[in-house]
Design a protein around this motif. Structure first.
Motif, PDB file in Angstrom:
ATOM      1  N   PRO A 191       0.809  -1.235   0.000  1.00 57.53           N
ATOM      2  CA  PRO A 191       0.000   0.000   0.000  1.00 57.53           C
ATOM      3  C   PRO A 191       0.838   1.279   0.000  1.00 57.53           C
ATOM      4  N   LEU A 192       2.042   1.233   0.556  1.00 55.82           N
ATOM      5  CA  LEU A 192       2.835   2.466   0.653  1.00 55.82           C
ATOM      6  C   LEU A 192       3.839   2.598  -0.491  1.00 55.82           C
ATOM      7  N   LYS A 193       3.865   1.598  -1.390  1.00 55.12           N
ATOM      8  CA  LYS A 193       4.876   1.561  -2.461  1.00 55.12           C
ATOM      9  C   LYS A 193       6.265   1.748  -1.842  1.00 55.12           C
ATOM     10  N   PHE A 194       6.535   0.915  -0.863  1.00 50.08           N
ATOM     11  CA  PHE A 194       7.734   1.076  -0.042  1.00 50.08           C
ATOM     12  C   PHE A 194       8.978   0.601  -0.783  1.00 50.08           C
ATOM     13  N   VAL A 195       9.981   1.471  -0.834  1.00 54.68           N
ATOM     14  CA  VAL A 195      11.255   1.099  -1.444  1.00 54.68           C
ATOM     15  C   VAL A 195      12.387   1.468  -0.496  1.00 54.68           C
ATOM     16  N   GLN A 209       8.010  -2.370   6.230  1.00 54.91           N
ATOM     17  CA  GLN A 209       7.593  -1.912   4.898  1.00 54.91           C
ATOM     18  C   GLN A 209       6.108  -1.552   4.829  1.00 54.91           C
TER      19      GLN A 209
END
Lengths: 317, 283
Positions: free
Chosen positions: B82-86, B168
């Protein structure tokens, strides 16, 4: 309350302010008045500009500003008639969490919050706002006391995290936080949570289960502080800006993901710049929120609170 | 010419036992070589020092449940990003790797089955899946397993092992601590037992929520259990930690566990505790 602490991104403002001060010290000030006025409006525009496009890391810095109002400041200015209650009745009084009875616009409430110090001495006393297990147990005791007398609870969150020390582990830091999550989920009185500064992980959540979750515009709330996130995922302390971006830890981010209910606007330049304004705003907002919750039957309050957290999370199915 | 002659040949490498992969297992604690068949009979513990190897939900299900009685549920819930975590690698790629490497479909497996003929709702964490970290999927599966217990009047048993909340998913992960604890407060109102079995390692958000909330809390021997990980504590106090710090025995001594149970006694102890707690319960 004001220190000389200057945030990196506010330096252009401070430079201009110094310039004005220099000009005012010059002999023929009347000739310079138009120039000064122009500079002042320029400063105001610059500040609005900077604060309109803050990065997430910059917001973290504002949340940590040494002049930012803390729980006891709100207790003195947003609330009245505060009587502090001490101790967990088991081990000791933890100064990193304060609590007691107070009035909000004339109505009785129980207020509990993390408390940081302003200087080295008070920070050592407050353990930099990092509670030990007895802090969470004191909070739980006060909440149960409030429930017994049907008093609504207001929690103000502002902690860099629960203290990770040997004694904290020995006395059951994990158990103390877990127990609060369980107990708060079942309390039969209204609970309003407001994140006023730093909301770091379980240390914040340990007094953070409520019917309504509010957040000051420049506070942050997440599972980990950006520095620690950087050290774990990037294996270096240098990626705190990227970590703050990735964690999406600001009030607008959390509102978008349904974690908080309402963002409380701060004065331009942060809550510390015009503290009296934020004290008043918070009083109005809390009064309004409490008015809505106080008419709800206790059984439904518990259900609403549990359902609220049950609905949090995103997955595919 | 030397005075002494070697009467025996040097030991040669070729004389070492040539072990086919998996016939023996080396104990990481005492270095004992354990014969695999015996190792399995001992439920993946060391025959010499009782070291408890980390195992997955699949093995715990075999150990605890009546044969063939366990039904896994909620298998179609999977993690999204959901957060487009990178960070150094996108979360979505980490998830793909985790699904590839682990046969579990997230860090929590849930279902129901019988222990000595009595039905229970069950949840077990998988440390192999992103460090057993708790994100939205773990929270939702836990929530549904607890709801099932309430609906079917069953006790709820959880085996915990986790590095904490899943970073994440950031604040969403943090809220799973609240979500799991909230449903346990509802379960408690129905007077249904909640048993937490804590295994190595359990730290962070999982220890500070459902792992430490059992009506009865059991732990396997020498499991690492704590709020902060030992490295964080060490950095905070800048001293070496005492021997046995944050291990099961340490927690038992400080009053945070009901008991330490050897894996081979886990089934019988659990069965006994559950039948006792349920004996007088009015349906």
């Amino acid at each position: 309350m004001a220190s000389n602490f200057v945030l990196e991104f506010e330096k252009p403002i401070v430079e201009l302010e110094n310039k004005i001060r220099e000009m005012r010290n010059l002999p023929n000030i009347t000739d310079l008045e138009p120039q000064i006025q122009e500079l002042e409006s320029h400063i105001e525009a610059l500040r609005i500009n900077i604060y309109a496009s803050l990065t997430r890391w910059q917001r973290v810095q504002i949340a940590r500003h040494p002049d930012r109002p803390y729980t006891l400041d709100y207790l003195n200015f947003t609330f009245t008639d505060f009587v502090e209650l001490h101790g967990d009745r088991g081990f000791r009084d933890d100064p990193a969490i304060v609590g007691g009875i107070a009035k909000l616009n004339g109505k009785s409430v129980m207020v509990i919050g993390h408390q940081k110090g302003r200087d080295t001495k008070s920070n050592v006393y407050r353990n930099f706002g990092m509670p030990n297990p007895e802090g969470y147990r004191k909070a739980k005791r006060l909440m149960l006391l409030a429930e017994k007398f049907h008093i609504p609870i207001i929690c103000l969150l502002d902690t860099p995290g629960a203290f990770p020390g040997i004694e904290a582990e020995e006395r059951g830091q994990a158990q103390a936080i877990a127990d609060n999550l369980l107990v708060m989920s079942g309390l039969k009185v209204p609970i309003i949570i407001c994140i006023i500064g730093e909301g770091a992980s379980g240390g914040a959540l340990g007094i953070g289960i409520g019917n309504r979750i509010l957040m000051l515009e420049n506070s942050w709330y997440s599972v980990i502080a950006p520095e620690s996130c950087s050290s774990i995922l990037w294996r270096s302390w240098d990626f705190k800006e990227q970590a703050a971006e990735a964690l999406k830890l600001t009030a607008p981010d959390l509102k978008e993901h349904g974690i908080i209910d309402r963002i409380i606007p701060e004065p331009i330049g942060g809550a510390h710049r015009v503290p009296l304004q934020i004290f008043e705003t918070l009083r109005d907002v809390l009064t309004e929120e409490l008015d809505q919750l106080q008419h709800i039957e206790s059984r439904l309050l518990v259900k609403q609170r549990r359902d609220k957290f049950a609905n949090m999370g995103v997955w595919t199915e | 010419m030397s005075w002494f002659l070697r009467s025996k040949k040097n030991i040669e490498h070729s004389q070492q036992i040539d072990m086919p992969d998996g016939l023996f297992v080396k104990c990481p604690s005492c270095s004992e070589m354990i014969y695999r068949k015996q190792f399995e009979e001992q439920l993946f513990t060391c025959t010499k020092c009782d070291h408890h190897f980390r195992i997955t939900s699949k093995e715990y299900i075999d150990i605890l449940f009546d044969e063939g009685s366990f039904v896994e549920t909620e298998i179609s819930i999977t993690s999204s990003d959901p957060l487009k975590f990178v960070d150094t690698k996108p979360y979505i790629d980490r998830l793909k790797d985790a699904y590839k490497r682990s046969d579990a479909n997230d860090a929590l497996t849930v279902g129901y089955g019988n222990i000595d003929g009595k039905p229970i709702s069950f949840a077990c964490m998988n440390f192999g899946f992103v460090g057993g970290s708790m994100g939205s999927v773990v929270g939702e599966k836990f929530y549904r397993a607890a709801k099932l217990a309430i609906k079917q009047n069953m006790p709820f048993v959880v085996i915990a092992t986790s590095g904490g909340a899943r970073m994440q998913e950031a604040a969403l992960s943090l809220m799973q601590m609240a979500k799991t604890s909230a449903i346990l407060s509802e379960l408690a109102e129905h007077h249904l037992p909640y048993i937490s079995i804590v295994t190595d390692p359990t730290t962070g958000g999982v220890s500070a929520s459902f792992a430490m909330l059992g009506d009865i809390i059991m732990a396997e021997p020498k499991a690492l259990i704590g709020f902060a990980g030992p490295r964080v504590v060490e950095q905070t106090i800048r001293k070496k930690l005492p021997e046995g710090f944050q291990r099961s025995e340490f927690l038992l001594e400080h009053g945070f566990l009901d008991m330490i149970v050897h894996r081979k006694n886990l089934h019988d102890t659990l069965s006994h505790v559950l039948s006792t707690l349920m004996e007088y319960r009015v349906q």
